[in-house]
Design a protein around this motif. Sequence first.
Motif, PDB file in Angstrom:
ATOM      1  N   ASN A 330      14.184 -11.717   2.759  1.00 37.97           N
ATOM      2  CA  ASN A 330      13.854 -12.100   1.377  1.00 37.97           C
ATOM      3  C   ASN A 330      12.371 -12.404   1.223  1.00 37.97           C
ATOM      4  OD1 ASN A 330      16.502 -11.836   0.527  1.00 37.97           O
ATOM      5  ND2 ASN A 330      17.042 -13.931   1.136  1.00 37.97           N
ATOM      6  N   ASP A 331      11.782 -13.013   2.270  1.00 34.99           N
ATOM      7  CA  ASP A 331      10.376 -13.413   2.195  1.00 34.99           C
ATOM      8  C   ASP A 331       9.437 -12.191   2.261  1.00 34.99           C
ATOM      9  OD1 ASP A 331       8.236 -15.311   2.136  1.00 34.99           O
ATOM     10  OD2 ASP A 331       7.958 -14.937   4.291  1.00 34.99           O
ATOM     11  N   LYS A 332       9.814 -11.145   3.071  1.00 32.31           N
ATOM     12  CA  LYS A 332       8.918 -10.004   3.301  1.00 32.31           C
ATOM     13  C   LYS A 332       9.256  -8.777   2.444  1.00 32.31           C
ATOM     14  CE  LYS A 332       6.848 -12.197   6.696  1.00 32.31           C
ATOM     15  NZ  LYS A 332       5.461 -12.680   6.539  1.00 32.31           N
ATOM     16  N   LYS A 333      10.244  -8.848   1.582  1.00 29.43           N
ATOM     17  CA  LYS A 333      10.718  -7.678   0.848  1.00 29.43           C
ATOM     18  C   LYS A 333       9.652  -7.090  -0.066  1.00 29.43           C
ATOM     19  CE  LYS A 333      14.553  -5.976  -1.920  1.00 29.43           C
ATOM     20  NZ  LYS A 333      15.843  -6.291  -2.548  1.00 29.43           N
ATOM     21  N   GLU A 334       8.898  -7.952  -0.771  1.00 26.48           N
ATOM     22  CA  GLU A 334       7.898  -7.463  -1.727  1.00 26.48           C
ATOM     23  C   GLU A 334       6.802  -6.671  -1.023  1.00 26.48           C
ATOM     24  OE1 GLU A 334       4.864  -9.156  -5.193  1.00 26.48           O
ATOM     25  OE2 GLU A 334       6.208 -10.527  -4.109  1.00 26.48           O
ATOM     26  N   GLU A 335       6.261  -7.235   0.095  1.00 31.69           N
ATOM     27  CA  GLU A 335       5.196  -6.524   0.820  1.00 31.69           C
ATOM     28  C   GLU A 335       5.748  -5.272   1.525  1.00 31.69           C
ATOM     29  OE1 GLU A 335       3.429  -9.400   3.361  1.00 31.69           O
ATOM     30  OE2 GLU A 335       2.193 -10.271   1.764  1.00 31.69           O
ATOM     31  N   TYR A 336       7.036  -5.318   1.910  1.00 34.96           N
ATOM     32  CA  TYR A 336       7.685  -4.130   2.493  1.00 34.96           C
ATOM     33  C   TYR A 336       7.708  -2.982   1.476  1.00 34.96           C
ATOM     34  CZ  TYR A 336      11.582  -1.128   3.891  1.00 34.96           C
ATOM     35  OH  TYR A 336      12.374  -0.057   4.197  1.00 34.96           O
ATOM     36  N   LYS A 338       5.702  -2.643  -1.092  1.00 34.02           N
ATOM     37  CA  LYS A 338       4.322  -2.190  -1.313  1.00 34.02           C
ATOM     38  C   LYS A 338       3.885  -1.238  -0.201  1.00 34.02           C
ATOM     39  CE  LYS A 338       2.707  -6.254  -3.908  1.00 34.02           C
ATOM     40  NZ  LYS A 338       1.763  -7.394  -3.899  1.00 34.02           N
ATOM     41  N   PHE A 339       4.302  -1.528   1.050  1.00 33.39           N
ATOM     42  CA  PHE A 339       3.964  -0.652   2.179  1.00 33.39           C
ATOM     43  C   PHE A 339       4.572   0.743   1.965  1.00 33.39           C
ATOM     44  CE2 PHE A 339       4.841   1.286   6.268  1.00 33.39           C
ATOM     45  CZ  PHE A 339       3.665   1.090   6.959  1.00 33.39           C
ATOM     46  N   LEU A 340       5.864   0.774   1.549  1.00 33.17           N
ATOM     47  CA  LEU A 340       6.528   2.062   1.316  1.00 33.17           C
ATOM     48  C   LEU A 340       5.867   2.833   0.188  1.00 33.17           C
ATOM     49  CD1 LEU A 340      10.314   1.147   1.634  1.00 33.17           C
ATOM     50  CD2 LEU A 340       8.867   2.267   3.314  1.00 33.17           C
ATOM     51  N   ARG A 571      -9.050   4.626   1.113  1.00 34.08           N
ATOM     52  CA  ARG A 571      -8.792   3.318   0.487  1.00 34.08           C
ATOM     53  C   ARG A 571      -7.295   2.992   0.522  1.00 34.08           C
ATOM     54  NH1 ARG A 571     -12.668   5.260  -3.278  1.00 34.08           N
ATOM     55  NH2 ARG A 571     -11.009   5.861  -4.727  1.00 34.08           N
ATOM     56  N   GLU A 572      -6.472   3.977   0.283  1.00 35.63           N
ATOM     57  CA  GLU A 572      -5.026   3.737   0.264  1.00 35.63           C
ATOM     58  C   GLU A 572      -4.516   3.397   1.665  1.00 35.63           C
ATOM     59  OE1 GLU A 572      -1.756   3.000  -1.812  1.00 35.63           O
ATOM     60  OE2 GLU A 572      -3.578   3.815  -2.727  1.00 35.63           O
ATOM     61  N   ARG A 573      -5.105   3.991   2.697  1.00 28.95           N
ATOM     62  CA  ARG A 573      -4.702   3.674   4.077  1.00 28.95           C
ATOM     63  C   ARG A 573      -5.063   2.242   4.435  1.00 28.95           C
ATOM     64  NH1 ARG A 573      -6.410   9.306   7.170  1.00 28.95           N
ATOM     65  NH2 ARG A 573      -4.468  10.437   6.704  1.00 28.95           N
ATOM     66  N   ASP A 574      -6.233   1.723   3.969  1.00 31.79           N
ATOM     67  CA  ASP A 574      -6.602   0.321   4.223  1.00 31.79           C
ATOM     68  C   ASP A 574      -5.587  -0.614   3.578  1.00 31.79           C
ATOM     69  OD1 ASP A 574      -8.803   1.199   5.602  1.00 31.79           O
ATOM     70  OD2 ASP A 574     -10.180   1.035   3.880  1.00 31.79           O
ATOM     71  N   ALA A 575      -5.164  -0.296   2.327  1.00 29.47           N
ATOM     72  CA  ALA A 575      -4.176  -1.137   1.650  1.00 29.47           C
ATOM     73  C   ALA A 575      -2.846  -1.114   2.402  1.00 29.47           C
ATOM     74  CB  ALA A 575      -3.978  -0.639   0.220  1.00 29.47           C
ATOM     75  N   LYS A 576      -2.467   0.056   2.899  1.00 27.13           N
ATOM     76  CA  LYS A 576      -1.219   0.177   3.644  1.00 27.13           C
ATOM     77  C   LYS A 576      -1.267  -0.639   4.933  1.00 27.13           C
ATOM     78  CE  LYS A 576       1.494   3.610   6.169  1.00 27.13           C
ATOM     79  NZ  LYS A 576       1.577   5.015   6.592  1.00 27.13           N
TER      80      LYS A 576
END
Length: 660
Positions: A330-336, A338-340, A571-576
């Motif tokens: 539940n805690d990591k779902k949002e960043e997960y 965003k990674f996808l 830039r997108e790879r740095d965000a990932k």
Amino acid sequence: MIFTKLKLVNFKSHENTIIDFEKGISVIVGENGAGKSTILEAISFALFKQHTAKKIDDLVRNNADSMTVELEFSSNNREYKIVRNKKSMLKSSIYKKTSNDGGFVHICTGDKEVANEIRQILDIDSDLFLNAIYIRQGEIAELVDKTSAEKKELIAKLLGIDSLEKAWKNLLPFISGYENQLAELKGKLFNSDELKEEYSKKKAELESLKDRGHELEEQIEDVTASLKDISESKRNMEREKEIYDTQVNNLENEQKTLAKLENDKHVVQENLDKISEAEEKITRLDKYVSKLEVYLDFEKSVTSIQRLKKDEEEINNKLDSISNQKAIVNDKKEEYNKFLASDEEINKLNNQKLNLEKQLATAAKMEKDKKELLLHIENERNDIEDFFSRTKDKLADFGLSQDTLAEVEHFNQIEEVTNDYIVEVAESIEKLSGDILSKKESLVEFKQNIKAAQKPLEELNEVDNKCPVCQSDISSDQKKDLIESYESTISENEKLISETEEDVRLFNQNKESFEDKQTKLQDLSKNIVEYKQKFVHLEDDVVKLNEIDENLESKEYISNKLGELILVIARERDAKESYKESYDAYVQAKGALDVLGSETESQYKLNQIKNEIDNHVTNIKLAINQDPHLSGDISPGELQDRIADLKQKNEEFNQLKGFV
């Protein structure tokens, strides 16, 4: 055999000719070179594939790519049609009409098959057809010049006399064989009286043997009846013997049974004494045996409670782990997520980048293709211009007028004038062939004139003052005048023969020259068609070059777009990468949850374990109530000793029960 219809399509000088042969005699009339001989040659070609050309391709009309000959004829009141068609290859077929109103039905296809069918239908081969039915130009003189023996052989072949002679020779062995059989039969008939007498003797012997056979059959019937009576007596005696043997065996078995019963009586008494002793021991052991089951249930419940306590602890630990992993998910779902999303965007941008790189690679290949195409166009243009110039020079060398060549500016014109010139040369060849034939016929006539003068001249030299024609008396002056007249005729015809042969030689020489020119012009015509096609391909290459130039104009735009796209991907790879740690934690927690299984299922198993523990506690309390020596404080060693003692007594109890 009667010809009914002939159809020619692109066969030598005939472009599209249809001839319907009416009943009776057909006469073909026309100028030299009009194609009269070609009609007869077409018939020969249809029937036997015979022709006067060097090869079949020479039969195809100039500027045509195919040729067809169809011949309809009747033989033995049946109608047939032969079709020979030449495209890339020669195809031969034969058909037969089934009825007067019906169409033609296919019989077979192929050169060999058609040739065999024609031979069966007509019963002649190509040589006989050419000699008897179709006589080529110039061959009449050859037939006239044949010797008497050769003429006789030819006429015999035409009338079928040679076949009759051959059949007569083949029949001679059969006739001889039948004559031998006839003589043999006559010899046998000569001794017919002796054979009849011998037949009568044999017939009498046969009647005697039949009577003897009847006597033997009666004796066999008597012997068979006696044998039947003896067999019945034997069967009765065997049945009585079996009854006696059975009674003896029964008596022996009764004696053995009585002895065995006496022995069993003593054994049974001994067993009764042992059973009484065993029953007393069973009564003493019974009170101990009943306690064994209580002790075993007590031990089983204690052991089960210990095992269930361990399972309870494991499930509680598992529930705690599930709760912890759910909290991480539940805690990591949002960043997960965003990674996808970032990964999907990078894949999308990479596809765009790959597409642009392919376009750049295509542009680079286009530049290379453009250079090669420019070089190819230049070489082809030079080759075509050189061929065009050389072709006009060759046509001039072949005798085509300069005025005509001056108007030729492109391939269609040069192809047209070349084909026209080929037709003109072909007409010259055909005219020369007619002239040669005419000269050869004149030669035959001159030779006949010489022969006609030589014979009376020889007779004049052998006789005195006699006319070789009417046998009347003539004077010496008249004889001399006749001799001079005949010699003059011979001399004049010999001179005409010499002159005509020279004309034939010159005509043949001119014809060979024209034929050589025709061959070279035909080869040149084929080359013109080839280069005409090359010219068409050259125009296509120019169009292709223009298309390449249009496509190369977008190369700079694609290069700039690719540079911008590379920066966006970076830039997108740095965000990932910033979401990578949370993504790994989420994936690890999800994997752990998959391994740990359902929380509801684990809770359900925990409740089951608690219920089982309660049941085993109840069983322990019941066991303590049944035996005062049992208590919750009993040690495992003491419990095992008591159980071992009870098991020993139970084993002895069971052995005694089994003995009883």
